[in-house]
Design a protein around this motif. Structure first.
Motif, PDB file in Angstrom:
ATOM      1  N   LEU A 307       0.835  -1.210   0.000  1.00  0.00           N
ATOM      2  CA  LEU A 307       0.000   0.000   0.000  1.00  0.00           C
ATOM      3  C   LEU A 307       0.869   1.260   0.000  1.00  0.00           C
ATOM      4  O   LEU A 307       0.568   2.232  -0.699  1.00  0.00           O
ATOM      5  CB  LEU A 307      -0.951  -0.013   1.208  1.00  0.00           C
ATOM      6  CG  LEU A 307      -2.001  -1.126   1.169  1.00  0.00           C
ATOM      7  CD1 LEU A 307      -2.805  -1.147   2.469  1.00  0.00           C
ATOM      8  CD2 LEU A 307      -2.943  -0.953  -0.027  1.00  0.00           C
ATOM      9  N   ARG A 308       1.952   1.240   0.757  1.00  0.00           N
ATOM     10  CA  ARG A 308       2.862   2.400   0.759  1.00  0.00           C
ATOM     11  C   ARG A 308       3.429   2.613  -0.640  1.00  0.00           C
ATOM     12  O   ARG A 308       3.440   3.731  -1.167  1.00  0.00           O
ATOM     13  CB  ARG A 308       4.011   2.164   1.747  1.00  0.00           C
ATOM     14  CG  ARG A 308       5.048   3.296   1.718  1.00  0.00           C
ATOM     15  CD  ARG A 308       6.360   2.875   2.309  1.00  0.00           C
ATOM     16  NE  ARG A 308       6.874   1.662   1.678  1.00  0.00           N
ATOM     17  CZ  ARG A 308       7.858   0.937   2.183  1.00  0.00           C
ATOM     18  NH1 ARG A 308       8.413   1.272   3.326  1.00  0.00           N
ATOM     19  NH2 ARG A 308       8.271  -0.149   1.546  1.00  0.00           N
ATOM     20  N   VAL A 314      -2.249   4.978   5.060  1.00  0.00           N
ATOM     21  CA  VAL A 314      -2.750   4.040   6.074  1.00  0.00           C
ATOM     22  C   VAL A 314      -2.588   4.692   7.444  1.00  0.00           C
ATOM     23  O   VAL A 314      -1.506   5.168   7.789  1.00  0.00           O
ATOM     24  CB  VAL A 314      -1.966   2.706   6.057  1.00  0.00           C
ATOM     25  CG1 VAL A 314      -2.467   1.772   7.152  1.00  0.00           C
ATOM     26  CG2 VAL A 314      -2.057   2.034   4.686  1.00  0.00           C
ATOM     27  N   VAL A 315      -3.673   4.713   8.207  1.00  0.00           N
ATOM     28  CA  VAL A 315      -3.650   5.272   9.568  1.00  0.00           C
ATOM     29  C   VAL A 315      -4.093   4.184  10.533  1.00  0.00           C
ATOM     30  O   VAL A 315      -4.997   3.399  10.219  1.00  0.00           O
ATOM     31  CB  VAL A 315      -4.579   6.519   9.630  1.00  0.00           C
ATOM     32  CG1 VAL A 315      -4.879   6.914  11.065  1.00  0.00           C
ATOM     33  CG2 VAL A 315      -3.949   7.685   8.875  1.00  0.00           C
ATOM     34  N   VAL A 337       2.617   3.289   8.712  1.00  0.00           N
ATOM     35  CA  VAL A 337       1.379   3.715   9.396  1.00  0.00           C
ATOM     36  C   VAL A 337       1.594   5.172   9.789  1.00  0.00           C
ATOM     37  O   VAL A 337       2.364   5.483  10.698  1.00  0.00           O
ATOM     38  CB  VAL A 337       1.125   2.836  10.658  1.00  0.00           C
ATOM     39  CG1 VAL A 337      -0.136   3.295  11.378  1.00  0.00           C
ATOM     40  CG2 VAL A 337       1.026   1.352  10.280  1.00  0.00           C
ATOM     41  N   GLU A 338       0.906   6.074   9.083  1.00  0.00           N
ATOM     42  CA  GLU A 338       1.194   7.508   9.196  1.00  0.00           C
ATOM     43  C   GLU A 338       1.063   8.028  10.629  1.00  0.00           C
ATOM     44  O   GLU A 338       1.914   8.744  11.132  1.00  0.00           O
ATOM     45  CB  GLU A 338       0.210   8.222   8.267  1.00  0.00           C
ATOM     46  CG  GLU A 338       0.509   9.659   7.992  1.00  0.00           C
ATOM     47  CD  GLU A 338      -0.550  10.242   7.030  1.00  0.00           C
ATOM     48  OE1 GLU A 338      -0.819   9.639   5.971  1.00  0.00           O
ATOM     49  OE2 GLU A 338      -1.121  11.288   7.365  1.00  0.00           O
ATOM     50  N   PRO A 370      -8.032   8.704   5.633  1.00  0.00           N
ATOM     51  CA  PRO A 370      -6.999   7.965   4.886  1.00  0.00           C
ATOM     52  C   PRO A 370      -7.671   6.964   3.941  1.00  0.00           C
ATOM     53  O   PRO A 370      -8.900   6.790   3.978  1.00  0.00           O
ATOM     54  CB  PRO A 370      -6.242   7.235   5.989  1.00  0.00           C
ATOM     55  CG  PRO A 370      -7.274   7.010   7.054  1.00  0.00           C
ATOM     56  CD  PRO A 370      -8.215   8.183   6.989  1.00  0.00           C
ATOM     57  N   ASP A 371      -6.867   6.277   3.129  1.00  0.00           N
ATOM     58  CA  ASP A 371      -7.426   5.225   2.264  1.00  0.00           C
ATOM     59  C   ASP A 371      -7.757   3.976   3.086  1.00  0.00           C
ATOM     60  O   ASP A 371      -8.742   3.299   2.830  1.00  0.00           O
ATOM     61  CB  ASP A 371      -6.408   4.862   1.176  1.00  0.00           C
ATOM     62  CG  ASP A 371      -6.047   6.063   0.328  1.00  0.00           C
ATOM     63  OD1 ASP A 371      -6.972   6.579  -0.327  1.00  0.00           O
ATOM     64  OD2 ASP A 371      -4.880   6.515   0.361  1.00  0.00           O
ATOM     65  N   TYR A 372      -6.903   3.707   4.079  1.00  0.00           N
ATOM     66  CA  TYR A 372      -7.062   2.492   4.896  1.00  0.00           C
ATOM     67  C   TYR A 372      -6.886   2.832   6.372  1.00  0.00           C
ATOM     68  O   TYR A 372      -6.065   3.690   6.711  1.00  0.00           O
ATOM     69  CB  TYR A 372      -6.011   1.438   4.525  1.00  0.00           C
ATOM     70  CG  TYR A 372      -6.191   0.900   3.122  1.00  0.00           C
ATOM     71  CD1 TYR A 372      -6.945  -0.242   2.888  1.00  0.00           C
ATOM     72  CD2 TYR A 372      -5.609   1.557   2.035  1.00  0.00           C
ATOM     73  CE1 TYR A 372      -7.120  -0.734   1.603  1.00  0.00           C
ATOM     74  CE2 TYR A 372      -5.785   1.080   0.742  1.00  0.00           C
ATOM     75  CZ  TYR A 372      -6.542  -0.060   0.537  1.00  0.00           C
ATOM     76  OH  TYR A 372      -6.727  -0.537  -0.737  1.00  0.00           O
ATOM     77  N   ALA A 373      -7.641   2.123   7.221  1.00  0.00           N
ATOM     78  CA  ALA A 373      -7.450   2.244   8.672  1.00  0.00           C
ATOM     79  C   ALA A 373      -7.099   0.861   9.212  1.00  0.00           C
ATOM     80  O   ALA A 373      -7.829  -0.107   8.982  1.00  0.00           O
ATOM     81  CB  ALA A 373      -8.719   2.773   9.326  1.00  0.00           C
TER      82      ALA A 373
END
Ligand code: SAM
Ligand code: TMP
Ligand code: ZN
Length: 408
Positions: A307-308, A314-315, A337-338, A370-373
């Motif tokens: 994903l990165r 991603v959070v 993971v931001e 974010p796009d993903y959690a």
């Protein structure tokens, strides 16, 4: 490093079955730019070949974990608020019905359970070593002793307040390596007809779900009905009831009484028998658990790297103590993971233990989404996913890693 240690509750030996490596204190959030040195220990877990108790190989000093700044505040979850209100009401109607009844809670935290008891005007005492949360409870009108419960404290309470009809501990007994001192204290403080009720993560659920992140410094013991039943007899106590709970990803509520004072419910023998068939501390089960944890780690890291590389944001969601095991075992950092969103004011503006991922208030989560959690607080999934419906509606996706890695 030796791969056996002395069992904390019997003369047997504990054999290590998994090593999570170097880990920080799971609730020791770091102030950014702070000069404090982080403490690390080696998180290794084993099972006693004699009494079957699953336990850590190394104990972290209690003062390092539970102190003035302990950041875990129980009332952050509405599901847990109603869970404990229900428990308090049950005690009020079933156990605290005599003349001037008295209840003691170990690990009363911010008063999530005792508030209902205090409001009912029933005599109570919370025993809570972590000063910050103890003060929060006091501000709600709850009587709290800012101390670690142990045998000497039990005797002191007995002298000042008399015997307790109920002693209760949620997500606390498993945190205490010196649990023999707790059981002997309870055996002295508990009234002849009283009950000691405690609830903690259940080893059978952890094995079944590969919830490896239930293993961290505060979870020194991972109980089963079998291990609890074996251990408590030494203190003249008897396991008289067990109830499986959905809380915190699968728990059991154990009810103990002085031996011979209550007829054990058939549920006790049934659960012990069921556990026997699961081979919960058999070497093969423990080896498979470790393999599953390693697989989840590899898949989670691969997904986050992909994903990165695709430029997705991603959070993390929920700076749980469990997440310390995940981030440090998997080597996650703010590159993958931001930040981690968390509703607890004590945790906001800090860096996560060991991995140093920034922790931010929930407002940051939605600004923009974010796009993903990555759901570190997976034990509160239902409550959180309902609350964050707008995230999903906006196209966001949840990443789960218990029982396996998947995007939903
Ligand atoms: N009972 C609450 C709940 O279920 O949400 C709080 C659980 S919290 C994970 C564990 C609590 O146990 C902390 O507040 C900690 O300070 C407390 N604790 C740790 N050792 C203790 C001891 N020896 N006696 C009483 N409380 C203790
Ligand atoms: P726990 O799994 O040990 O109960 O910790 C849950 C953590 O997740 C705690 O730091 C509070 C946080 N949290 C949120 O940020 N939002 C929520 O809606 C819930 C229920 C918890
Ligand atoms: Zn043992």
């Amino acid at each position: 490093m030796p791969n056996t240690s002395q069992c904390r509750v019997c003369p047997g030996q504990v054999g290590e079955f998994f090593d999570f490596g170097r880990q920080p204190v799971a609730d020791a959030f770091v102030s950014p730019g702070g000069a404090q040195e982080e403490f690390f220990y080696r998180l290794r877990v084993g099972a006693c070949s004699s009494c079957t108790m699953v336990q850590l190989m190394e104990e972290v000093d209690r003062q390092r974990m539970f102190h003035e700044g302990y950041p875990y505040v129980s009332s952050g979850s509405s599901v847990m608020r109603s869970h404990f209100e229900g428990m308090a009401k049950h005690f009020l109607t079933s156990e605290l019905t005599g003349k001037d009844p008295f209840i003691v809670e170990l690990g009363s935290n911010d008063g999530i359970m005792l508030k209902t008891i205090a409001d009912a005007g029933v005599r109570h005492l919370g025993v809570e070593p972590s000063g910050g949360v103890a003060e929060m409870a006091k501000a709600k009108g709850i009587r709290v002793r800012n101390d670690f419960f142990e045998e000497s404290v039990a005797l002191d309470i007995l002298e000042n307040d008399g015997q307790a009809d109920v002693i209760y501990a949620a997500n606390t007994l498993s945190h205490i390596a010196y649990v023999d001192s707790i059981f002997s204290g309870v055996a002295r403080l508990l009234a002849p007809g009283g009950v000691f009720v405690f609830e903690d993560p259940y080893w059978a659920d952890i094995v079944e779900r590969t919830s490896f992140d239930q293993i961290y410094d505060e979870h020194f013991f991972l109980f089963t009905a079998t291990s609890v039943q074996t251990v408590v007899t030494r203190f003249g106590l008897e396991l008289v009831d067990v109830e499986r709970l959905p809380t915190h990803g699968g728990e059991v509520r154990y009810t103990l009484a002085h031996r011979g004072t209550r007829t054990p419910s058939p549920a006790v023998a049934e659960l012990v028998e069921w556990e026997r068939g699961l081979w919960l501390t058999d070497p093969e089960t423990l080896r498979a658990f470790g393999e599953n944890a390693d697989r989840n780690k590899a898949e989670l890291v691969a997904l986050l790297r992909r994903l990165r590389d695709e430029g997705k944001r991603v959070v993390g969601y929920g700076a749980t103590a469990k997440s310390a095991t995940v981030t440090n075992f998997c080597g996650l950092d703010s590159d993958l993971v931001e930040f981690i969103s968390d509703s607890t004011p004590f945790k906001q503006g800090t860096l996560s233990p060991g991995a140093h991922i920034p922790v931010r208030a929930p407002e940051a989560f939605a600004d923009p989404y974010p796009d993903y959690a990555l759901l570190f607080a997976w034990n509160h999934a239902e409550e959180i996913m309902a609350k964050e419906k707008a995230f999903r509606d906006a196209g966001g996706r949840w990443i789960l890693y218990i029982p396996d890695v998947r995007v939903v």
